[in-house]
Write a protein that holds these residues in place. Sequence first.
Motif, PDB file in Angstrom:
ATOM      1  N   GLU A 166      49.618  28.847  48.795  1.00 14.28           N
ATOM      2  CA  GLU A 166      50.949  28.944  49.407  1.00 14.28           C
ATOM      3  C   GLU A 166      50.831  29.381  50.866  1.00 14.28           C
ATOM      4  N   GLU A 167      51.481  28.636  51.743  1.00 14.05           N
ATOM      5  CA  GLU A 167      51.568  29.027  53.161  1.00 14.05           C
ATOM      6  C   GLU A 167      52.899  29.749  53.354  1.00 14.05           C
ATOM      7  N   THR A 168      52.818  30.997  53.803  1.00  7.25           N
ATOM      8  CA  THR A 168      54.072  31.748  54.002  1.00  7.25           C
ATOM      9  C   THR A 168      54.490  31.754  55.471  1.00  7.25           C
ATOM     10  N   PHE A 169      53.648  31.203  56.336  1.00  5.48           N
ATOM     11  CA  PHE A 169      53.924  31.146  57.779  1.00  5.48           C
ATOM     12  C   PHE A 169      54.056  32.544  58.386  1.00  5.48           C
ATOM     13  N   GLU A 170      53.378  33.496  57.779  1.00  2.00           N
ATOM     14  CA  GLU A 170      53.411  34.868  58.310  1.00  2.00           C
ATOM     15  C   GLU A 170      52.874  34.864  59.736  1.00  2.00           C
ATOM     16  N   GLY A 171      53.572  35.540  60.611  1.00  2.00           N
ATOM     17  CA  GLY A 171      53.117  35.612  62.000  1.00  2.00           C
ATOM     18  C   GLY A 171      53.648  34.465  62.850  1.00  2.00           C
ATOM     19  N   PHE A 172      54.245  33.451  62.201  1.00  2.36           N
ATOM     20  CA  PHE A 172      54.864  32.370  62.966  1.00  2.36           C
ATOM     21  C   PHE A 172      56.234  32.856  63.444  1.00  2.36           C
ATOM     22  N   PRO A 173      56.654  32.486  64.652  1.00  4.94           N
ATOM     23  CA  PRO A 173      57.976  32.925  65.097  1.00  4.94           C
ATOM     24  C   PRO A 173      59.083  32.159  64.352  1.00  4.94           C
ATOM     25  N   GLY A 174      60.202  32.844  64.068  1.00  2.00           N
ATOM     26  CA  GLY A 174      61.356  32.160  63.471  1.00  2.00           C
ATOM     27  C   GLY A 174      61.419  32.331  61.963  1.00  2.00           C
ATOM     28  N   GLU A 175      62.371  31.590  61.361  1.00  3.41           N
ATOM     29  CA  GLU A 175      62.627  31.664  59.919  1.00  3.41           C
ATOM     30  C   GLU A 175      61.884  30.546  59.217  1.00  3.41           C
ATOM     31  N   TRP A 176      61.198  30.855  58.115  1.00  5.10           N
ATOM     32  CA  TRP A 176      60.425  29.836  57.408  1.00  5.10           C
ATOM     33  C   TRP A 176      60.609  29.971  55.906  1.00  5.10           C
ATOM     34  N   SER A 177      60.565  28.843  55.206  1.00  2.00           N
ATOM     35  CA  SER A 177      60.441  28.956  53.753  1.00  2.00           C
ATOM     36  C   SER A 177      58.999  28.578  53.394  1.00  2.00           C
ATOM     37  N   ALA A 178      58.485  29.221  52.355  1.00  2.40           N
ATOM     38  CA  ALA A 178      57.073  29.041  51.983  1.00  2.40           C
ATOM     39  C   ALA A 178      56.810  27.600  51.549  1.00  2.40           C
ATOM     40  N   MET A 179      55.569  27.160  51.748  1.00  2.17           N
ATOM     41  CA  MET A 179      55.198  25.773  51.422  1.00  2.17           C
ATOM     42  C   MET A 179      53.897  25.760  50.612  1.00  2.17           C
ATOM     43  N   PRO A 180      53.868  25.022  49.498  1.00  2.00           N
ATOM     44  CA  PRO A 180      52.581  24.862  48.830  1.00  2.00           C
ATOM     45  C   PRO A 180      51.687  23.918  49.630  1.00  2.00           C
ATOM     46  N   TRP A 181      50.383  24.108  49.582  1.00  5.30           N
ATOM     47  CA  TRP A 181      49.452  23.156  50.199  1.00  5.30           C
ATOM     48  C   TRP A 181      48.163  23.177  49.405  1.00  5.30           C
ATOM     49  N   TYR A 182      47.424  22.095  49.491  1.00  2.00           N
ATOM     50  CA  TYR A 182      46.227  21.958  48.657  1.00  2.00           C
ATOM     51  C   TYR A 182      44.981  22.230  49.491  1.00  2.00           C
ATOM     52  N   PHE A 183      44.264  23.273  49.105  1.00  3.57           N
ATOM     53  CA  PHE A 183      43.014  23.621  49.800  1.00  3.57           C
ATOM     54  C   PHE A 183      41.863  22.778  49.251  1.00  3.57           C
ATOM     55  N   ARG A 184      41.020  22.274  50.182  1.00  4.45           N
ATOM     56  CA  ARG A 184      39.803  21.528  49.790  1.00  4.45           C
ATOM     57  C   ARG A 184      38.575  22.142  50.440  1.00  4.45           C
ATOM     58  N   THR A 185      37.497  22.168  49.698  1.00  8.03           N
ATOM     59  CA  THR A 185      36.220  22.592  50.272  1.00  8.03           C
ATOM     60  C   THR A 185      35.696  21.472  51.169  1.00  8.03           C
ATOM     61  N   MET A 186      34.651  21.785  51.911  1.00  5.49           N
ATOM     62  CA  MET A 186      34.035  20.784  52.788  1.00  5.49           C
ATOM     63  C   MET A 186      33.581  19.555  51.976  1.00  5.49           C
ATOM     64  N   SER A 187      32.895  19.819  50.848  1.00  3.43           N
ATOM     65  CA  SER A 187      32.379  18.676  50.077  1.00  3.43           C
ATOM     66  C   SER A 187      33.522  17.873  49.464  1.00  3.43           C
TER      67      SER A 187
END
Length: 223
Positions: A166-187
């Motif tokens: 989950e990306e919460t956009f902490e530290g980003f300026p303004g109002e945000w709603s959280a977003m799911p995203w898919y993490f991948r390793t290098m391989s």
Amino acid sequence: MEKDLNEKVKRSWNDNAASWVNAVRSEALESRRLVTNDAILKTVLRLNGQRILDVGCGEGWLSHKLMEAGHVVAGFDSSSELVEQARRRTDAKFFVLSYEEFARAPYSVGHDFDIAVCNFSLLGETIAPLLRSLHQVIRPAGHLLIQTVHPFTASEKLPYQDGWREETFEGFPGEWSAMPWYFRTMSSWMREVISAAWHIVEWQEPLHPVTGKPTSLILEAKH
Ligand SMILES: C[S@@+](CC[C@H](N)C(=O)[O-])C[C@H]1O[C@@H](n2cnc3c(N)ncnc32)[C@H](O)[C@@H]1O
């Protein structure tokens, strides 16, 4: 479950559109300002392609820069809000289109592109259909470029394994709603690109000038 998460990803870019436009255009994101914008621009320019497809173009900053540099550019994105902003910014051709829709009808954005660029825009779990369908609109000997968060830096505090986060956009300026995203390793990134029949010819790991850590990963692949 994956379908729901993908829908949430797409929805979040409309919900967060105003904050995103503000963050990008005010250059509030340090990693972009110091490292990743230049890194992807230089990579596109080095490849000397004329016709560029901006995949997940967002509010259009990259399309705008490439138009200024004399390229012919088309872009697409599922966020109608962001595409609207992109259209206001530059005369590139923009389409409101999800990756799933594009995969069903790739020619709807044009064809014979020299380069497809995915700049921080591959956020879902299933990306192979999109990557495979890009073959149809990129000319033979053309390139695919993917810039993404660096898998090592993005997993410093979490296990190094593929999965939804989950990306919460902490530290980003303004109002945000959280977003799911898919993490991948290098391989996992390599596997996705190779399994979609692209040949990886180069990869870069641009470093943050202060921390010395890799800020992003840029994969360069050929037909
Ligand atoms: C982090 S933003 C990057 C935008 C732009 N490439 C840039 O560099 O500023 C991610 C973009 O991917 C788009 N996106 C994510 N999933 C998508 C999907 N399934 N279909 C189309 N666009 C999608 C979002 O709408 C958003 O504009």
